[in-house]
Design an enzyme around this catalytic site. Structure first.
Site, PDB file in Angstrom:
ATOM      1  N   ASN A  10       0.820  -1.210   0.000  1.00 14.29           N
ATOM      2  CA  ASN A  10       0.000   0.000   0.000  1.00 14.29           C
ATOM      3  C   ASN A  10       0.855   1.262   0.000  1.00 14.29           C
ATOM      4  OD1 ASN A  10      -2.268  -1.613   0.096  1.00 14.29           O
ATOM      5  ND2 ASN A  10      -2.721  -1.224   2.239  1.00 14.29           N
ATOM      6  N   HIS A  34     -15.481   2.764 -14.799  1.00 16.93           N
ATOM      7  CA  HIS A  34     -15.331   2.000 -13.564  1.00 16.93           C
ATOM      8  C   HIS A  34     -16.603   1.233 -13.218  1.00 16.93           C
ATOM      9  CE1 HIS A  34     -14.514   1.628  -9.090  1.00 16.93           C
ATOM     10  NE2 HIS A  34     -13.375   1.226  -9.608  1.00 16.93           N
ATOM     11  N   HIS A  61     -15.105  -3.928   0.382  1.00 18.20           N
ATOM     12  CA  HIS A  61     -15.159  -3.270  -0.924  1.00 18.20           C
ATOM     13  C   HIS A  61     -16.578  -2.887  -1.326  1.00 18.20           C
ATOM     14  CE1 HIS A  61     -14.208  -3.052  -5.401  1.00 18.20           C
ATOM     15  NE2 HIS A  61     -13.211  -2.390  -4.874  1.00 18.20           N
TER      16      HIS A  61
END
Length: 683
Positions: A47, A432, A589
Site C-alpha cells: 500500500n 469504472h 469493498h
C-alpha cells in the site's frame, strides 16, 4: 448552526496513512494466525508503494502550483507521518512477528545465524543461481550511474584499492534482476527436523559481495530501493490510438520521477547522500529501514511456508441460496431479482450466468465492462468463446486501470482478433462501472438480463473482497444498462435513466438531493437517517452536505474502510455523525448507500454502487448506482451489509475528531466471521 463550509476537513494523505495503521495493527493481533500477521505487514508495504508511486507523486506535483493549499509544511507533515508508520512496521516485524515465527519453527537466517552446512549450501546457490546474473557497474566518466528501475533491489558499494586499470574509482552499483527469487527456502537436509529456514536474496548477496569485486576491499555497502512516479500520463485528446499510446508509455513507467529512497539503517551517510544526490531527492525522501528494503517480497515466504494452522482456515463459499443450481438461470431471473454477496456466496454463480449465456443458442448478444479482470480469466475466455459461437460481443475495456493496463490491452487484442467489438470508454474518463448485459430471444421478443456489481469481474479477488452483485431482468433497469453501453460505444448523448444513477452525470447531484431530503426531514422533526458504507469518503461537496444534514439533526453512520476526511463527533458541528472502519480477513469493498427521510416505505432509498464518494468517481469516471427496490432484498442488504458492521465488536475502529482511530473493545461480533459462518458451504 455553524456553517458546514467552515468545518476544517481532515488531510486526505493523513487519512490514507491512518488506514494503513489500522491494517498494520492486524499484525499485532494474537488472534490472527501468524503467517497472516506477516501478510498484513506485506500489505502495508504494498500500500505504501502505491501511496508514493501515485498519491504522494501527485501531491508533490500540486505543491509546485500556487493556490492548491499544499506547501512545504504540509509535505513535511505527510513525510513525518510516513516515516513513523514505516518505523512502526519494522518494529512489529522485528520485535513481535519474527520472534513468534521463530517460536513456531520458521526462521529467516542472516549470515551470522547460519550453520556451516547452511553457509555451504547458500554459497553454492549464490555461485550457481545468482552470481551469473549479476553485473557490477564501477562508476567513472565512461560508466555513468545506471538507470535504476522502479522498486527494484540494488546494492551500492564503496570500494578500497584500485581497479584493474590502476584507477581509484570507489563506487559501484549492483542491480539485482527481478527474475531471482527474493526468499529462498533452505532444503531439509541442512535444517533441524521440525524447523523451516529461509534466507533472503539480499542476505545471500551481502554474504558474497566480495566475490563480485576480486582484488578490491569493500569499505561499506547497502541495499537500496527507489520508488518512482508510476502514473501513466497520456494526453488522450492528442492521441489517435489510446491503446498504442499506453503501450508505448508502459515501457518508460519504470523510470518516472524519483519519489522515495529506501536504504538499510546501517548504510553509511556518505552512500545515502550520494544516492540522494544521484536521484535529486531531499533528505525527507530517505527511509532508513531496520531490515530488508522491500517487505512486499516476504509474501514469498508465506507462500512457501508449511503449516495450515498458521493461516486463516480455508473458506469454501456456498452457492447463492437465491439461485437454483439446476435448471436455467434465465428462467429464474424472469421472475426474481437475485442478490449475490461475495465472497461469502460463491462468485461461481456469475461465471455460471455468463457460461449459460455463451452456451444458449437463443442468446444473441453479450456486453460487458472490463476494469480489473486479471491476466488469466475464465470470464474473458467465455467472451472469446461467445464470439466464436457467432454471438455479438461488445467489450468496454478500461485501458487505464492502474497497474492492470498491460493485462487489459492483451485481452482487448485477443477479443478483437476473434471479432468482438472492443471500445475503450470515454476520453478523459475511466469506465469504472461493473456491468454485464445479455440479450436473449424469447419467442417473438427480445429480453435483456443484467448483472451489476460493486466489484470487478475477477474471480481471484472475488474470493478476497467483499462485494455485492445483482442479477435482474427488470425492463427499466436493463434498458438503462443498455443505454450506458450504447453511449460508451457510440458516444451519443444518453437519454435520462429510469433507475440507474450515473457519474459524471446524475450521481453526485442525486446523492446531494437525498442528503438534503434527509436534512429537511430532520428539521421537521421527522425520522432522518443516513448509513453509508464506502471505501473512501473524500469528495468535499458530499462531505459538506453530510455535515449540514448532521447539524440539522439527522443521525448519520459512515462505515468507511479507507480514507475519510470528515471529522466526526465535534460538538455542535459533527456530533450527530459517527465514522467507523472495519479491517478484517477480507478486504471491505462493498458500497451501500441508505437514506431515510420519514416513516413510510416510500420515504427511504437504498442504492448499491461501483463508486466511492471521491471527487474522481463523481466527476471523472463512468460509474453506476442502482436501487434495490424489492423489499426482501433491501432488507437483506441492510441485515448483511450495514447492521453487522455497525455492531462489529472485533474488527471495527472508531474515528476521533482529529482523524485518528481507536479499536473497539475486543468483544462480541465480527461481521465478516458471522457472514462466513452464515454462508459457508456444507462439505
Amino acid at each position: 448552526m455553524s456553517d458546514p463550509a467552515r468545518v476544517q476537513l481532515l488531510s486526505r494523505e493523513q487519512a490514507i496513512l491512518e488506514f494503513n495503521r489500522r491494517v498494520l495493527a492486524q499484525a499485532r493481533r494474537e488472534d490472527v494466525p501468524l503467517l497472516e500477521r506477516l501478510r498484513y505487514i506485506c500489505i502495508v508495504s504494498s500500500n505504501l508503494d502505491e501511496f508514493f508511486e501515485v498519491r504522494y507523486a501527485d501531491v508533490l506535483e500540486a505543491s509546485r502550483v500556487r493556490g492548491t493549499g499544499i506547501d512545504r509544511s504540509y509535505l513535511e507533515a505527510v513525510a513525518k507521518a510516513s516515516h513513523e508508520l514505516v518505523e512502526e512496521q519494522y518494529t512489529i516485524l522485528n520485535e513481535e512477528v519474527a520472534p513468534a515465527l521463530r517460536q513456531a519453527g520458521i526462521q529467516i537466517l542472516n549470515h551470522a545465524d547460519r550453520t556451516a552446512a547452511q553457509r555451504e549450501w547458500v554459497a553454492g546457490f549464490f555461485r550457481r543461481q545468482v552470481q551469473p546474473l549479476l553485473v557490477p557497474i564501477g562508476l567513472d566518466p565512461s560508466h555513468p550511474f545506471p538507470q535504476v528501475a522502479n522498486k527494484t533491489l540494488n546494492f551500492v558499494v564503496k570500494l578500497g584499492g584500485r581497479d584493474a586499470f590502476g584507477r581509484d574509482n570507489d563506487i559501484a552499483i549492483v542491480r539485482i534482476p527481478r527474475v531471482l527469487p527474493r526468499v529462498i527456502k533452505l532444503p531439509a537436509h541442512v535444517v533441524e527436523p521440525g524447523q523451516q529456514a529461509f534466507v533472503l536474496l539480499s542476505s545471500v548477496i551481502r554474504a558474497h559481495l566480495d566475490e563480485l569485486f576480486p582484488g578490491r576491499e569493500i569499505l561499506s555497502f547497502s541495499q537500496f530501493r527507489l520508488t518512482r512516479d508510476s502514473d501513466l500520463d497520456v494526453d488522450e485528446d492528442d492521441v489517435a490510438d489510446l491503446r498504442e499510446a499506453l503501450r508505448s508509455k508502459m515501457s518508460t513507467r519504470q523510470f518516472g520521477q524519483a519519489i522515495r529512497l529506501e536504504v538499510v539503517r546501517s548504510c553509511h551517510e556518505d552512500l545515502s547522500n550520494f544516492l540522494l544526490e544521484q536521484f535529486g531527492l531531499p533528505r525527507q525522501a530517505l527511509f532508513e529501514v531496520n531490515g530488508p528494503v522491500n517487505l512486499v517480497r516476504l509474501t514469498q515466504l508465506i507462500d512457501q511456508a508449511e503449516g495450515d494452522h498458521l493461516r486463516f482456515p480455508a473458506y469454501q463459499a456456498g452457492w447463492p441460496e437465491s439461485l437454483p443450481q439446476a435448471g436455467s438461470m434465465f428462467e429464474h431471473l424472469r421472475h426474481h431479482d437475485c442478490l449475490l454477496h461475495h465472497p461469502f456466496e460463491s462468485f461461481d454463480a456469475v461465471v455460471a450466468f455468463l457460461r449459460e449465456a455463451v452456451n444458449d443458442p437463443n442468446v444473441l448478444a453479450i456486453k460487458q465492462t472490463i476494469y480489473r479482470t486479471g491476466s488469466e480469466s475464465v470470464l474473458m475466455e467465455l467472451l472469446l468463446e461467445a464470439v466464436r459461437r457467432g454471438k455479438e460481443v461488445l467489450a468496454v475495456v478500461e485501458l487505464k486501470a492502474r497497474f492492470d493496463e498491460e493485462a487489459n490491452i492483451n485481452w482487448a487484442e485477443r477479443l478483437e482478433a476473434v471479432g468482438a467489438q472492443v471500445v475503450y470508454g470515454i476520453v478523459g474518463m475511466k469506465t469504472h462501472a461493473k456491468m454485464m448485459l445479455v440479450t436473449r430471444r424469447e419467442g417473438a421478443r427480445l429480453r435483456r438480463y443484467a448483472h451489476l456489481s460493486t466489484g470487478n469481474y475477477n474471480p481471484k479477488t472475488a474470493r478476497l473482497y467483499t462485494d455485492v452483485g445483482y442479477l435482474t431482468s427488470q425492463p427499466d433497469l436493463t434498458t438503462d444498462v443498455d443505454r450506458v453501453f450504447h453511449q460508451l460505444a457510440s458516444l451519443a448523448q444518453i437519454r435520462s435513466s429510469r433507475q440507474l444513477l450515473l457519474a459524471p452525470y446524475s450521481m453526485q447531484r442525486q446523492m446531494l438531493r437525498f442528503i438534503e431530503r434527509v436534512a429537511q426531514s430532520a428539521k421537521a422533526g421527522r425520522p432522518a437517517r443516513i448509513v453509508l458504507k464506502v471505501n473512501s469518503l473524500t469528495d468535499e461537496p458530499l462531505v459538506r452536505a453530510l455535515i449540514a444534514a448532521g447539524q440539522a439533526g439527522a443521525s448519520i453512520d459512515l462505515v468507511v474502510r479507507g480514507a475519510c476526511i470528515l471529522p466526526p463527533g465535534i460538538p455542535e458541528l459533527t456530533e450527530n455523525i459517527r465514522v467507523r472502519s472495519v479491517v478484517g480477513q477480507m478486504l471491505e469493498h462493498t458500497r451501500v448507500l441508505y437514506f431515510r427521510w420519514g416513516e413510510g416505505d416510500h420515504e427511504e432509498a437504498l442504492y448499491l454502487s461501483s463508486a466511492d464518494w471521491m471527487n474522481r468517481n463523481m466527476t471523472r469516471r463512468i460509474e453506476a448506482a442502482w436501487p434495490v427496490r424489492d423489499g426482501a432484498l433491501r432488507q437483506r442488504v441492510i441485515d448483511e451489509c450495514l447492521v453487522p458492521y455497525l455492531l462489529d465488536g472485533r474488527d471495527a475502529w472508531v474515528q476521533s475528531p482529529d482523524g485518528r482511530y481507536e479499536r473497539v473493545a475486543q468483544t462480541g461480533l465480527s461481521a465478516q466471521q458471522a457472514l462466513m459462518d452464515r454462508y459457508r458451504a456444507v462439505v
